[in-house]
Design an enzyme around this catalytic site. Structure first.
Site, mmCIF file in Angstrom:
data_model
loop_
_atom_site.group_PDB
_atom_site.id
_atom_site.type_symbol
_atom_site.label_atom_id
_atom_site.label_comp_id
_atom_site.label_asym_id
_atom_site.label_seq_id
_atom_site.Cartn_x
_atom_site.Cartn_y
_atom_site.Cartn_z
ATOM 1 N N GLY A 47 0.805 -1.012 -0.005
ATOM 2 C CA GLY A 47 -0.100 0.005 0.047
ATOM 3 C C GLY A 47 0.894 1.251 0.012
ATOM 4 N N GLN A 193 -5.929 -8.854 -2.606
ATOM 5 C CA GLN A 193 -5.785 -7.739 -1.679
ATOM 6 C C GLN A 193 -7.402 -7.250 -1.033
ATOM 7 O OE1 GLN A 193 -4.053 -7.695 -4.118
ATOM 8 N NE2 GLN A 193 -2.078 -6.432 -4.014
ATOM 9 N N ASP A 234 -1.530 4.975 -5.971
ATOM 10 C CA ASP A 234 -0.124 4.853 -5.860
ATOM 11 C C ASP A 234 0.555 5.869 -6.303
ATOM 12 O OD1 ASP A 234 -1.378 1.765 -5.708
ATOM 13 O OD2 ASP A 234 0.735 1.899 -4.766
ATOM 14 N N ASN A 244 -3.084 3.050 -9.853
ATOM 15 C CA ASN A 244 -3.676 2.196 -8.844
ATOM 16 C C ASN A 244 -3.604 0.598 -9.189
ATOM 17 O OD1 ASN A 244 -4.707 2.112 -5.964
ATOM 18 N ND2 ASN A 244 -6.603 1.682 -7.076
ATOM 19 N N LYS A 245 -4.004 0.092 -8.193
ATOM 20 C CA LYS A 245 -3.883 -1.513 -8.428
ATOM 21 C C LYS A 245 -4.636 -1.869 -9.818
ATOM 22 C CE LYS A 245 -2.400 -3.972 -6.528
ATOM 23 N NZ LYS A 245 -1.246 -4.281 -7.033
HETATM 24 O O1 MRU Z 1 0.444 -3.704 -4.849
HETATM 25 P P1 MRU Z 1 -0.222 -3.273 -3.605
HETATM 26 O O2 MRU Z 1 -1.080 -4.026 -2.957
HETATM 27 O O3 MRU Z 1 0.992 -2.359 -2.834
HETATM 28 O O4 MRU Z 1 -1.284 -2.167 -4.239
HETATM 29 C C1 MRU Z 1 -1.990 -1.002 -3.177
HETATM 30 C C2 MRU Z 1 -2.684 -0.334 -4.187
HETATM 31 O O5 MRU Z 1 -3.110 -0.442 -5.304
HETATM 32 C C3 MRU Z 1 -3.653 0.632 -3.085
HETATM 33 O O6 MRU Z 1 -4.763 0.880 -3.912
HETATM 34 C C4 MRU Z 1 -2.869 2.003 -3.116
HETATM 35 O O7 MRU Z 1 -1.540 1.719 -2.721
HETATM 36 C C5 MRU Z 1 -3.511 2.805 -2.233
HETATM 37 S S1 MRU Z 1 -3.376 2.162 -0.407
HETATM 38 C C6 MRU Z 1 -3.969 3.699 0.289
#
Ligand code: MRU
Length: 332
Positions: A47, A193, A234, A244-245
């Site tokens: 995150g 996640q 991100d 974002n994801k």
């Molecule tokens: O690959 P990850 O699990 O680190 O990705 C996280 C995300 O995409 C979250 O949506 C993003 O970091 C926002 S967290 C507040």
């Protein structure tokens, strides 16, 4: 019970191992920066804001373990520490913002004094993220109406922020304001996640939640069973394009086609004004085994080629509002 995804213990960093959730609540005590870097890479801590905070503490830890009292030698070894942490995950800009702040904090000729300042700076970064995520959540809650069903993707709660949460923070704050809400969460392939972490966090908060597979989102939107979509970020480029994801872009397009507001919640530490648009944001490509296997068990024929971009870019045209601790930017 308060959830501490990241805790500084004075001479080590304690993290809740997010790869083990929801099956096991186990903590890892990390005593050197290489272990912190590995934990970020392997997504034991993940995150965007949490990655930045963990890296800052990792640098503080790395500094404590440098033996020399010669300033130049110290800075050269510290550079090795920051380079290692910078090489962990490329997309979340919070990582690079935190590293930049730690580098700036390493001033002065007195090495023990600099080591102390680095610990203080890491604590400060953590504290600021706690406050920013709390504030943006309270601001964002005004967009949520009583009775709303909200769709969220991936995990953007306390685990991802080591604070209050971003997308989930807004949801939590709306609920604290007494609004009756329910949440639809996408499982978020390939690392789940949503199914593992968001489900766990919302159930702990007693917020009504329904898990769907990623491919069900369009169906629920078309049936008018979703009032808004809210996700974290991100990295947000200067023109408001959002990384974002993976799967976020798909949801944004579906939301627009179904006239559903699409909100992004993120602290200002996630904004990267140095990049004009989302095309410039580096997208992390992870091991294809994360797609072909689950928990070590193959789910596809051996030898299959698989792609695994961890993030996608949602062009700003699809974003109805960006919620930060400094205010909400609406595009409607
Ligand atoms: O690959 P990850 O699990 O680190 O990705 C996280 C995300 O995409 C979250 O949506 C993003 O970091 C926002 S967290 C507040």
């Amino acid at each position: 019970m308060e959830l501490k995804a990241i805790e500084w213990l004075g001479d080590k960093l304690r993290i809740l191992d997010q790869r083990k959730l929801p099956w096991e609540e186990s903590f890892l005590d990390l005593a050197d920066y290489q272990d912190v870097a590995l934990a970020i890479k392997e997504m034991k801590v993940r995150g965007a804001p949490a990655i930045g905070i963990a890296a800052a503490y990792g640098i503080a830890l790395g500094a404590q373990n440098i033996k020399t009292t010669n300033r130049d030698e110290f800075l050269s070894q510290l550079n090795q520490v920051t380079q290692t942490l910078a090489a962990t995950r490329p997309t979340a800009v919070n990582l690079f913002q935190a590293i930049g702040r730690m580098e700036k904090a390493a001033i002065g000729n007195n090495v023990p004094g600099v080591k102390g300042m680095l610990i203080n700076e890491a604590k400060q970064i953590h504290q600021e993220e706690i406050e920013a995520t709390k504030r943006l959540s309270q601001l964002g809650a005004e967009l949520i109406q009583d009775g709303f069903t909200i769709l969220t993707h991936c995990n953007a709660g306390p685990l991802a922020t080591a604070g209050y949460g971003t997308a989930l923070g807004v949801i939590k704050a709306a609920r604290e304001q007494g609004k009756k809400i329910s949440v639809l969460i996408t499982e978020t392939r390939p690392l789940l996640q949503g199914a593992r972490l968001t489900a766990w966090e919302l159930m702990r908060e007693d917020i009504p939640v329904t898990l769907i597979t990623d491919s069900m989102a369009g169906h629920f939107m078309k049936q008018e069973r979703i009032d808004c979509v809210i996700v974290g970020a991100d990295r947000i480029a200067a023109n408001s394009d959002v990384a974002n994801k993976i799967g976020t872009y798909t949801l944004a397009v579906l939301a627009k086609d179904n006239s559903i507001p699409f909100y992004v919640a993120a602290p200002t530490s996630t904004i990267d004004l140095s990049l004009a648009s989302g095309d410039k944001i580096p997208i992390e490509e992870r091991d294809s085994k994360e797609v072909t296997h689950f928990q070590g068990v193959p789910i596809a024929p051996e030898g299959i080629t698989a792609a695994n971009p961890a993030f996608d870019i949602t062009p700003h045209d699809y974003v109805s509002a960006i919620i930060t601790e400094k205010g909400i930017t609406r595009s409607f």
